[in-house]
Design a protein around this motif. Structure first.
Motif, PDB file in Angstrom:
ATOM      1  N   ASP A 122     -37.931 -28.019 -62.483  1.00 46.16           N
ATOM      2  CA  ASP A 122     -37.657 -27.823 -61.279  1.00 46.16           C
ATOM      3  C   ASP A 122     -36.246 -27.915 -60.929  1.00 46.16           C
ATOM      4  O   ASP A 122     -35.410 -28.407 -61.830  1.00 46.16           O
ATOM      5  CB  ASP A 122     -38.056 -28.971 -60.444  1.00 46.16           C
ATOM      6  CG  ASP A 122     -39.947 -29.024 -60.370  1.00 46.16           C
ATOM      7  OD1 ASP A 122     -40.279 -27.773 -60.830  1.00 46.16           O
ATOM      8  OD2 ASP A 122     -40.374 -29.919 -59.939  1.00 46.16           O
ATOM      9  N   ASP A 162     -34.686 -29.570 -58.869  1.00 45.85           N
ATOM     10  CA  ASP A 162     -34.018 -30.797 -58.047  1.00 45.85           C
ATOM     11  C   ASP A 162     -33.866 -32.004 -59.040  1.00 45.85           C
ATOM     12  O   ASP A 162     -33.153 -32.983 -58.598  1.00 45.85           O
ATOM     13  CB  ASP A 162     -34.918 -31.164 -57.237  1.00 45.85           C
ATOM     14  CG  ASP A 162     -36.370 -31.477 -57.679  1.00 45.85           C
ATOM     15  OD1 ASP A 162     -36.581 -31.613 -58.930  1.00 45.85           O
ATOM     16  OD2 ASP A 162     -37.314 -31.787 -56.791  1.00 45.85           O
ATOM     17  N   GLN A 197     -35.586 -33.826 -60.919  1.00 47.58           N
ATOM     18  CA  GLN A 197     -36.258 -34.920 -60.922  1.00 47.58           C
ATOM     19  C   GLN A 197     -36.845 -34.920 -62.377  1.00 47.58           C
ATOM     20  O   GLN A 197     -37.175 -36.157 -62.772  1.00 47.58           O
ATOM     21  CB  GLN A 197     -37.840 -34.687 -60.109  1.00 47.58           C
ATOM     22  CG  GLN A 197     -37.232 -35.018 -58.692  1.00 47.58           C
ATOM     23  CD  GLN A 197     -38.612 -35.152 -57.807  1.00 47.58           C
ATOM     24  OE1 GLN A 197     -39.171 -33.774 -57.281  1.00 47.58           O
ATOM     25  NE2 GLN A 197     -38.785 -36.310 -57.396  1.00 47.58           N
ATOM     26  N   ARG A 239     -39.611 -39.809 -64.315  1.00 46.31           N
ATOM     27  CA  ARG A 239     -39.251 -39.001 -63.219  1.00 46.31           C
ATOM     28  C   ARG A 239     -38.403 -39.614 -62.258  1.00 46.31           C
ATOM     29  O   ARG A 239     -38.464 -40.629 -61.872  1.00 46.31           O
ATOM     30  CB  ARG A 239     -40.483 -38.597 -62.693  1.00 46.31           C
ATOM     31  CG  ARG A 239     -40.281 -37.319 -61.327  1.00 46.31           C
ATOM     32  CD  ARG A 239     -41.591 -36.899 -61.416  1.00 46.31           C
ATOM     33  NE  ARG A 239     -41.446 -36.124 -60.167  1.00 46.31           N
ATOM     34  CZ  ARG A 239     -41.323 -34.922 -59.645  1.00 46.31           C
ATOM     35  NH1 ARG A 239     -40.945 -33.929 -60.544  1.00 46.31           N
ATOM     36  NH2 ARG A 239     -41.520 -34.282 -58.553  1.00 46.31           N
ATOM     37  N   ARG A 298     -35.136 -36.659 -56.271  1.00 50.18           N
ATOM     38  CA  ARG A 298     -34.379 -35.411 -56.291  1.00 50.18           C
ATOM     39  C   ARG A 298     -33.060 -35.608 -55.911  1.00 50.18           C
ATOM     40  O   ARG A 298     -32.603 -36.593 -55.401  1.00 50.18           O
ATOM     41  CB  ARG A 298     -35.112 -35.114 -54.748  1.00 50.18           C
ATOM     42  CG  ARG A 298     -35.118 -33.629 -54.575  1.00 50.18           C
ATOM     43  CD  ARG A 298     -35.912 -33.209 -53.280  1.00 50.18           C
ATOM     44  NE  ARG A 298     -36.530 -31.879 -53.711  1.00 50.18           N
ATOM     45  CZ  ARG A 298     -36.205 -30.795 -53.740  1.00 50.18           C
ATOM     46  NH1 ARG A 298     -34.715 -30.695 -53.711  1.00 50.18           N
ATOM     47  NH2 ARG A 298     -36.944 -29.787 -54.031  1.00 50.18           N
TER      48      ARG A 298
HETATM   49 MG    MG Z   1     -39.363 -32.115 -56.804  1.00 50.11          MG
END
Ligand code: MG
Ligand code: UDP
Length: 315
Positions: free
Chosen positions: A103, A105, A107, A205, A208
């Protein structure tokens, strides 16, 4: 395989806030991997702009102009994360040995990439990034996600627990994936169907890095429904079984009421009549709805519309 030519594929939708940060971090990471001779120097970062309405594409163009490490793919429309990811993977698959999807972002912990690459050298064709803890997600997201994975397993879908779309796939695996022509795409369910030697890499994880989630509850639910109906026809079977059971019950009820009639106990209940009308009516609507979902899907599949259209490719 000598030295891995790795492409990172990153779908981006309205990510102007986070993209400059992400680009900097990834560039650093890729350079470190290149310097350590873990990946070849012609490895690339491919940013797929999924029809963003903000400055995402301008940022991608700028990155590409400054540094050949960055490539950009511009989709003509917003087609959603899964299609954007597929567009990226299918566009570059013939130019690289492996891709890693992640992704925009940050994360997903980008340092899990090292372990993924190791597994790839060990002969794995698919390496799944798996979240070791989800403490940064809200309790609600965690709960619903867990419920979803359990439900999918129960439906008989082979799905990797706590794996989103952070994964490495070799060219061979991508070629196999390309054989799946379905329009309704649920990559998390499709990839495990490919087979091949696989491995898992746990990672934590994070939050963001900037900006807001592009997956509000409504999109999340739609995605879950898509996943279930793309991967399993069991809900239709439930409807059938349910219909059969209710039919059996109604026969028993018929016998029961006949016996009551014959024995003279004909006090007809208003409640039972009304309740059964509502119950049967509701169940029928539900059943029709479930079947309708699948018919809708067949309708979309038969049209064979393109999953994405590429407007521009900055090589
Ligand atoms: Mg995300
Ligand atoms: N994304 C996309 N198209 C969309 C929605 C999201 O390409 O229509 C991308 C987004 O830019 C990000 C990834 O999909 O790179 C995951 O989205 P997000 O982080 O918002 O989802 P969450 O992590 O909150 O589930």
């Amino acid at each position: 395989m000598d030295i891995l030519k790795l492409f990172l594929v990153i779908p981006c939708y309205n990510e102007e806030e986070v993209l400059p940060i992400t680009a900097g971090k990834l560039q650093e990471k890729m350079q470190a991997l290149i310097d350590a001779h873990k990946i070849s120097s012609d490895s690339r970062i491919v940013l797929v702009n999924d029809g963003s309405k903000d400055k995402t594409w301008e940022i991608i163009c700028e990155l590409h102009k400054k540094n050949p490490l960055f490539r950009g793919i511009k989709l003509a429309h917003n087609k959603g994360h899964q299609n954007a990811l597929l567009a990226g993977m299918m566009t570059v698959r013939e130019e690289c040995d492996a891709i890693i999807s992640m992704d925009a972002d940050l994360q997903d912990d980008i340092h899990a990439v090292d372990a993924m690459i190791e597994h790839c050298y060990d002969g794995c064709d698919i390496v799944y990034g798996v979240r070791s803890d989800r403490t940064t997600d809200t309790a609600f997201k965690r709960g619903t996600a867990q419920g979803f994975y359990k439900f999918m397993k129960w439906l008989g879908v082979d799905i990797v627990n706590d794996h989103a779309d952070y994964r490495l796939m070799t060219r061979r695996a991508l070629d196999a994936l390309a054989e799946y022509k379905e329009v309704n795409l649920f990559l998390r369910g499709l990839v495990p169907m490919l087979g091949f030697k696989t491995a898992q890499v746990p990672y934590e994880r994070g939050e963001r890095a900037a900006g807001e989630s592009k997956y509000p509850l409504k999109k999340m639910l739609a995605f879950a429904a898509e996943g279930i109906t793309s991967m399993s026809v069991r809900p239709i079977r439930f409807v059938t079984v349910l219909g059969f059971l209710i039919f059996a019950v109604s026969i028993l009820m018929l016998l029961y009421s006949l016996i009551r009639h014959w024995t003279g106990a004909t006090v007809t209940g208003w409640t039972s009549t009304v309740v059964s009308i509502w119950a049967i009516g509701g169940l029928q609507l539900l059943a029709i709805g479930v079947i309708g979902e699948y018919i809708g899907k067949i309708y979309l599949e038969t049209k064979e519309r393109p999953k994405y259209i590429i407007e521009e490719y900055l090589k």
